[in-house]
Write an enzyme that holds these catalytic residues in place. Sequence first.
Site, mmCIF file in Angstrom:
data_model
loop_
_atom_site.group_PDB
_atom_site.id
_atom_site.type_symbol
_atom_site.label_atom_id
_atom_site.label_comp_id
_atom_site.label_asym_id
_atom_site.label_seq_id
_atom_site.Cartn_x
_atom_site.Cartn_y
_atom_site.Cartn_z
ATOM 1 N N ARG A 117 0.832 -1.212 0.000
ATOM 2 C CA ARG A 117 0.000 0.000 0.000
ATOM 3 C C ARG A 117 0.865 1.260 0.000
ATOM 4 O O ARG A 117 0.541 2.256 -0.654
ATOM 5 C CB ARG A 117 -0.951 0.000 1.199
ATOM 6 N N GLU A 147 -15.759 7.339 6.512
ATOM 7 C CA GLU A 147 -14.897 6.653 7.479
ATOM 8 C C GLU A 147 -14.702 7.542 8.699
ATOM 9 O O GLU A 147 -15.237 8.643 8.783
ATOM 10 C CB GLU A 147 -13.551 6.316 6.847
ATOM 11 N N LYS A 153 -2.342 7.447 1.030
ATOM 12 C CA LYS A 153 -2.025 7.722 2.440
ATOM 13 C C LYS A 153 -0.878 8.731 2.465
ATOM 14 O O LYS A 153 0.295 8.387 2.629
ATOM 15 C CB LYS A 153 -1.650 6.420 3.150
#
Length: 315
Positions: A79, A211, A178
């Site tokens: 990721r 979220e 991210k």
Amino acid sequence: MGIQRMNPLQPNDSANELTLYSTTANIESMLVYVNGNFVPEDEATVSIFDHGFLYGDGVFEGIRAYNGKVFRLKEHVDRLFDSAKAIDLEPGITRDEMAEIIKETLRKNNLQNAYIRPIISRGKGTMGLDPRKCEKPSIICAASEWGAMYGDLYETGMTGVTVCVRRNTPDSLPPNIKSLNYLNNILGKIEANYKGGDEAIFLDRTGKLAEGSGDNIYLIKDGVLYTPPTINNLKGITRLVLLGIAEKLGIKVEICELGLFDLYTADEVIVSGTAAELCAIVKIDGRTIGAGVPGPVYKKLLADFQEETKIGDAY
């Protein structure tokens, strides 16, 4: 100028780089990996012209180690590199080299249960924002002891509040990157703090559930687990683990768009993340969720998740 390859675990002898940590230094100081060297945390620095510092131009991961094993190391490194590719950032090292940096950081600090933060920033450049002015990326990895993030709230449940700040739209800054720029999450957390909530709950600009400020979210209704698709929230590693556990337990999973009505009328609400692990939310915007205590589905998922954390990459 192109990226110069280096051995990520060999000291960099350049006069402009940090020196390798000496065993005669303060043994209580954590060691941080910075561009090829391990140094005491109070000596771990990057240039003020590093674009990660100037503009949040970089990516990071949050990883857990349990009892001497890194949990889902490959998935986290994958990721991290996916995030880097999405912002057109060439790390200059391989995935295997990054995994070894992470494990060596844990070994150097003799950590058995820890939170690990690998970072790839754009690197030192000019005051302008053009990434082409950055010669090579900065690679950093830090780790520290880490216990239960929410303390007693794992037993009693958290209070959640929906926030006015909307989650980044996927056509501007995709939530699946991210990145080092976490202002969207931070602004939501600030609002939750003012409202007295333990966690912020984000909606997207169309009012759909996204979220938490640092975790994915799930609703339990009539025995079915619902969670939003990851177009408006992070593709959580713990989320993948949790959905796998649910399938193993015979819990039906529905990945679908959700709104405030679904949130308020759920039998249970759960959040998950690497730092947060699994925690129940028992009150949202003043409304009691279910019986107002962590529910039976949460408890089953948590028990199995704790077993999953025993599996990992030893170091």
